[in-house]
Write a protein that holds these residues in place. Structure first.
Motif, short mmCIF file in Angstrom:
data_model
loop_
_atom_site.label_atom_id
_atom_site.label_comp_id
_atom_site.label_asym_id
_atom_site.label_seq_id
_atom_site.Cartn_x
_atom_site.Cartn_y
_atom_site.Cartn_z
N UNK A 190 -1.67 -9.23 -16.52
CA UNK A 190 -1.57 -9.75 -15.17
C UNK A 190 -2.78 -10.63 -14.87
N UNK A 191 -2.57 -11.56 -13.97
CA UNK A 191 -3.66 -12.42 -13.49
C UNK A 191 -3.99 -11.95 -12.08
N UNK A 192 -5.24 -11.53 -11.88
CA UNK A 192 -5.64 -10.90 -10.64
C UNK A 192 -6.77 -11.68 -9.98
N UNK A 193 -6.65 -11.89 -8.67
CA UNK A 193 -7.71 -12.53 -7.87
C UNK A 193 -8.52 -11.41 -7.22
N UNK A 194 -9.84 -11.60 -7.15
CA UNK A 194 -10.70 -10.62 -6.50
C UNK A 194 -11.71 -11.34 -5.61
N UNK A 195 -12.04 -10.73 -4.49
CA UNK A 195 -13.03 -11.32 -3.59
C UNK A 195 -13.62 -10.25 -2.70
N UNK B 170 -2.78 -11.42 7.21
CA UNK B 170 -2.39 -12.55 8.05
C UNK B 170 -1.71 -13.65 7.24
N UNK B 171 -1.83 -13.57 5.92
CA UNK B 171 -1.22 -14.57 5.04
C UNK B 171 0.23 -14.17 4.77
N UNK B 172 1.13 -15.09 5.04
CA UNK B 172 2.56 -14.82 4.86
C UNK B 172 2.85 -14.39 3.42
N UNK B 173 3.60 -13.31 3.30
CA UNK B 173 3.99 -12.82 1.98
C UNK B 173 3.06 -11.77 1.40
N UNK B 174 2.00 -11.48 2.12
CA UNK B 174 1.02 -10.51 1.61
C UNK B 174 1.26 -9.14 2.24
N UNK C 56 1.62 -17.56 -5.70
CA UNK C 56 2.26 -17.23 -6.97
C UNK C 56 1.38 -17.50 -8.17
N UNK C 57 0.22 -18.11 -7.95
CA UNK C 57 -0.69 -18.39 -9.06
C UNK C 57 -1.30 -17.11 -9.64
N UNK C 58 -1.41 -16.08 -8.78
CA UNK C 58 -1.96 -14.79 -9.20
C UNK C 58 -0.91 -13.71 -8.95
#
Length: 146
Positions: free
Chosen positions: A1-6, A77-81, A56-58
């Motif tokens: 999987x490709x995962x974004x973290x912040x 607040x982000x649509x689809x999350x 869809x990038x992550x």
């Protein structure tokens, strides 16, 4: 999987621990910030990660602040999350199985490193159960798309 973290500054110390752990599990992970020693507003990083996942990038995202609450509100607040704040293992697993959470929020001042790793592991390895849960997710999606 490709995962974004912040994370914001409150989650900064836990973030590298989780980056290393997620890599050990065999996933690709990209850090969306914040840099060491910088005060940061949690909404900025919650939204950055959420937008990366929604695009869809992550495949998934992990966001961290002091409690996990503020950054989860921002991400949602982000649509689809569907971001779930889960500072223990059972909730992290259920967030995926019942709510199909695509972003996991953690509170660095609430959860220890080892429990955070276990929560991330369970969330990443859980599978959405579908069925009656799909109907509930659809209600949320329909409202979001109004």
């Amino acid at each position: 999987m490709k995962i974004a973290i912040g994370s914001d500054h409150g989650g900064y110390e836990l973030k590298p621990v989780l980056i290393d752990y997620v890599k050990e599990l065999g996933h690709e992970i990209v850090d969306f910030g914040v840099s060491a020693g910088k005060k940061a507003n949690y909404p900025v990083y919650g939204i950055k990660v959420a937008e990366a996942v929604a695009s869809g990038e992550y495949d998934a995202g992990i966001v961290i602040c002091g409690t996990g609450i503020g950054i989860s509100i921002a991400a949602n607040k982000v649509k689809g999350i569907r971001c779930a704040c889960a500072n223990e293992v059972f909730s992290a697993k259920m967030a995926k199985e019942h709510n199909n959470a695509n972003v996991l929020a953690l509170g660095a001042r609430v959860i220890g490193e080892e429990v955070a790793k276990m929560a991330v592991y369970e969330w990443l390895n859980a599978e959405f159960q579908g069925g009656r849960h799909s109907e509930r997710i659809q209600i949320i999606t329909d409202y979001e798309n109004k």
